[in-house]
Design a protein around this motif. Structure first.
Motif, PDB file in Angstrom:
ATOM      1  N   ALA A  43      78.706  21.962  75.682  1.00  0.00           N
ATOM      2  CA  ALA A  43      79.181  21.805  76.880  1.00  0.00           C
ATOM      3  C   ALA A  43      78.802  20.318  77.430  1.00  0.00           C
ATOM      4  O   ALA A  43      77.678  19.986  77.608  1.00  0.00           O
ATOM      5  CB  ALA A  43      78.720  22.875  77.813  1.00  0.00           C
ATOM      6  N   THR A  58      69.884  32.966  68.222  1.00  0.00           N
ATOM      7  CA  THR A  58      70.503  32.174  69.168  1.00  0.00           C
ATOM      8  C   THR A  58      69.570  31.837  70.308  1.00  0.00           C
ATOM      9  O   THR A  58      69.035  32.308  70.637  1.00  0.00           O
ATOM     10  CB  THR A  58      71.773  32.777  69.638  1.00  0.00           C
ATOM     11  N   GLU A  86      89.483  16.693  71.997  1.00  0.00           N
ATOM     12  CA  GLU A  86      88.752  17.613  71.536  1.00  0.00           C
ATOM     13  C   GLU A  86      88.528  17.787  69.852  1.00  0.00           C
ATOM     14  O   GLU A  86      87.713  17.390  69.287  1.00  0.00           O
ATOM     15  CB  GLU A  86      88.830  19.011  72.205  1.00  0.00           C
ATOM     16  N   MET A 107      84.412  25.244  64.425  1.00  0.00           N
ATOM     17  CA  MET A 107      84.324  24.448  65.620  1.00  0.00           C
ATOM     18  C   MET A 107      85.557  23.787  65.790  1.00  0.00           C
ATOM     19  O   MET A 107      85.931  22.933  65.454  1.00  0.00           O
ATOM     20  CB  MET A 107      83.246  23.245  65.271  1.00  0.00           C
ATOM     21  N   GLY A 151      82.070  26.369  65.416  1.00  0.00           N
ATOM     22  CA  GLY A 151      81.477  26.293  66.851  1.00  0.00           C
ATOM     23  C   GLY A 151      82.602  26.118  67.971  1.00  0.00           C
ATOM     24  O   GLY A 151      83.718  26.253  67.639  1.00  0.00           O
ATOM     25  N   ASP A 152      82.531  25.367  68.941  1.00  0.00           N
ATOM     26  CA  ASP A 152      83.172  25.154  70.056  1.00  0.00           C
ATOM     27  C   ASP A 152      82.621  24.033  70.883  1.00  0.00           C
ATOM     28  O   ASP A 152      81.542  23.639  71.154  1.00  0.00           O
ATOM     29  CB  ASP A 152      83.614  26.340  70.918  1.00  0.00           C
ATOM     30  N   THR A 153      83.703  23.240  71.432  1.00  0.00           N
ATOM     31  CA  THR A 153      83.318  22.136  72.551  1.00  0.00           C
ATOM     32  C   THR A 153      84.011  22.483  73.693  1.00  0.00           C
ATOM     33  O   THR A 153      85.261  22.608  73.581  1.00  0.00           O
ATOM     34  CB  THR A 153      83.490  20.627  71.967  1.00  0.00           C
ATOM     35  N   ASN A 197      89.551  26.916  72.809  1.00  0.00           N
ATOM     36  CA  ASN A 197      89.246  27.801  74.240  1.00  0.00           C
ATOM     37  C   ASN A 197      90.112  27.229  75.131  1.00  0.00           C
ATOM     38  O   ASN A 197      89.928  25.958  75.525  1.00  0.00           O
ATOM     39  CB  ASN A 197      87.812  27.623  74.183  1.00  0.00           C
ATOM     40  N   SER A 203      74.128  25.096  72.597  1.00  0.00           N
ATOM     41  CA  SER A 203      73.888  26.385  72.196  1.00  0.00           C
ATOM     42  C   SER A 203      74.215  26.615  70.784  1.00  0.00           C
ATOM     43  O   SER A 203      75.215  26.206  70.244  1.00  0.00           O
ATOM     44  CB  SER A 203      74.814  27.599  72.969  1.00  0.00           C
ATOM     45  N   THR A 258      77.857  25.182  69.960  1.00  0.00           N
ATOM     46  CA  THR A 258      78.502  25.232  71.266  1.00  0.00           C
ATOM     47  C   THR A 258      78.096  23.956  71.926  1.00  0.00           C
ATOM     48  O   THR A 258      76.875  24.079  72.311  1.00  0.00           O
ATOM     49  CB  THR A 258      78.750  26.474  72.167  1.00  0.00           C
TER      50      THR A 258
END
Length: 341
Positions: A102, A57, A19, A1, A132-134, A5, A144, A100
Motif C-alpha cells: 500500500a 503473515t 500498476e 501480484m 501479491g497486489d499493489t 483490485n 504485508s 501486498t
C-alpha cells in the motif's frame, strides 16, 4: 501480484497501467519460482511435495513497525524477515511469499532500493516471490507479506507442546531492537551511547534488519517440544507459549543473553531490564526442549554460528511465568510486551 483490485477499466495489453508497469519493473524479476507464472496470472501454484505447508503473515506499517525515515532497503528486509522468523520457529523451510504493497507514491528512489533488497533476501533465504497486489493509499505505507514454508507431514512445532521439566532456550540476544528504536527516537539509550557510534549503529541495525534463525529450523523441528519467535517481547511471548501449553515457567534473568551494548546500558542504569524483556522486535526463536535434547539444540546453534542459551525451566501450573533476579527474587514487571492496541 497482478493489477486487478479496485474499479478499473479493462487493461489494454498495448497500453499497460501504471500498476502493471510498476509490477513488471520492480517485482517480476523476483518471481523466480515457476509456480509464480511470471506474475501474469492472478494466482500461483505452490507444490507441496508431500510436505505440510506452513502459512504465516505479518504486516509492517509506517510509524508503527518502522520509521518514515528508515531506508527503503531495510524496510523491505524487515517485512520479509519477520515472516521468515515465524517459519524458523515452526521448524519450516521457506517456500515462497506473496506481497501486498500500500503505497502513497511510486517513486523510483524508494521502490528501486526496496525491490533490490527484497530480491536479495528472497534469494538468500530461498523464498521467492509468488504474487501479491499493489494499491495506493493516502495514509501510512503498509507492506504485508504472507510466507509459506514446508515441514515433513505432522512435524510443525507449535506452541502447545511444552511440558514441566523442559528447558527454555532462546537464540541470539534479547532487547537490542528495542534499544535501537530508542536510539533512533532520541531516548535514554541514545544519550547514554552518544560517544559510542559503533554501539548505536549495532542496535539500530538490530531494529531495522532482523536476523531470522532459519538455519536452525531443522534443529528446532528435531528437538523442541514447543516454539515461537520473539516478536512482541520475551516476557510476553513466553507467557503466550505457556498459556497455550497449559504450563508455567521460571526464568533466571541473569541468564537472558544480552549484547555487549545492552549489558553495558544495564550496568550503567541507563535502561532497565524490563525494557529488554518486554521491548519486542527481537525475532529470535524461543523454544522449550526436553532436558535430554537441549544440549543437541545448543550444539546445532554453535555449528550454525547462532548462540542458543538456556534461560529457565517449564514448571507445572497456570500462573504467569516468574522472572527471577540474581538473588532469586521475582521481578515485578509492569509490562510484558509491546501491545498493538
Amino acid at each position: 501480484m497482478t493489477a486487478e483490485n479496485g474499479a478499473r477499466q479493462v487493461a489494454d495489453p498495448h497500453n499497460p497501467s501504471a500498476e502493471d508497469s510498476l509490477i513488471t519493473r520492480y517485482f517480476k524479476p523476483l518471481a523466480t519460482d515457476p509456480g509464480a507464472f511470471g506474475l501474469v496470472d492472478d494466482a500461483a501454484v505452490l507444490s507441496s511435495s508431500g510436505d505440510d505447508i506452513v502459512v504465516t503473515t505479518d504486516a509492517v506499517i509506517e510509524g508503527v513497525h518502522y520509521l518514515a525515515t528508515d531506508p527503503p532497503d531495510t524496510i523491505a528486509r524487515k517485512a520479509l524477515r519477520v515472516n521468515l522468523s515465524d517459519l524458523a520457529a515452526k521448524g519450516a523451510v521457506p517456500a515462497g511469499f506473496v506481497l501486498t504493497l500500500a503505497l502513497r507514491s511510486k517513486e523510483d528512489a524508494w521502490l528501486g532500493p526496496f525491490a533490490d533488497a527484497l530480491g536479495e533476501d528472497a534469494k538468500t533465504f530461498a523464498c521467492p516471490l509468488l504474487g501479491g497486489d499493489t494499491v495506493s493509499t493516502p495514509g501510512p505505507q503498509m507492506i504485508s507479506i504472507t510466507a509459506f514454508g514446508r515441514v515433513p507431514r505432522g512435524r510443525m512445532v507449535g506452541r502447545t507442546g511444552a511440558r514441566p521439566g523442559d528447558r527454555i532456550l532462546v537464540t541470539g540476544t534479547i532487547g537490542d531492537a528495542a534499544l535501537g528504536l530508542d536510539v533512533l527516537t532520541g531516548g535514554a539509550a541514545a544519550a547514554a551511547l552518544a560517544s559510542d557510534p559503533a554501539a548505536r549503529e549495532a542496535l539500530v541495525s538490530r531494529y531495522r534488519i532482523p536476523q531470522p534463525r532459519n538455519v536452525l529450523a531443522r534443529a528446532v523441528r528435531d528437538h523442541a517440544s514447543a516454539a515461537m519467535d520473539v516478536s512482541d517481547g520475551l516476557a510476553g511471548d513466553l507467557t503466550k507459549l505457556c498459556a497455550a501449553s497449559g504450563v508455567s515457567a521460571s526464568v533466571d534473568v541473569a541468564n537472558v543473553p544480552l549484547s555487549a551494548a545492552a549489558a553495558g546500558l544495564i550496568v550503567r542504569n541507563a535502561v532497565c531490564v524490563e525494557t529488554l524483556l518486554a521491548g519486542g522486535d527481537d525475532y529470535e526463536v524461543l523454544c522449550t526442549v526436553p532436558p535430554a535434547q537441549s544440549d543437541a539444540l545448543i550444539a546445532a546453534g554453535r555449528a550454525a554460528g547462532v548462540a542458543v542459551t538456556a534461560i529457565g525451566m517449564i514448571v507445572a501450573g497456570s500462573a504467569r511465568p516468574r522472572f527471577l533476579d540474581g538473588q532469586g527474587q521475582e521481578l515485578a514487571l509492569k509490562r510484558l510486551s509491546y501491545s498493538h492496541f
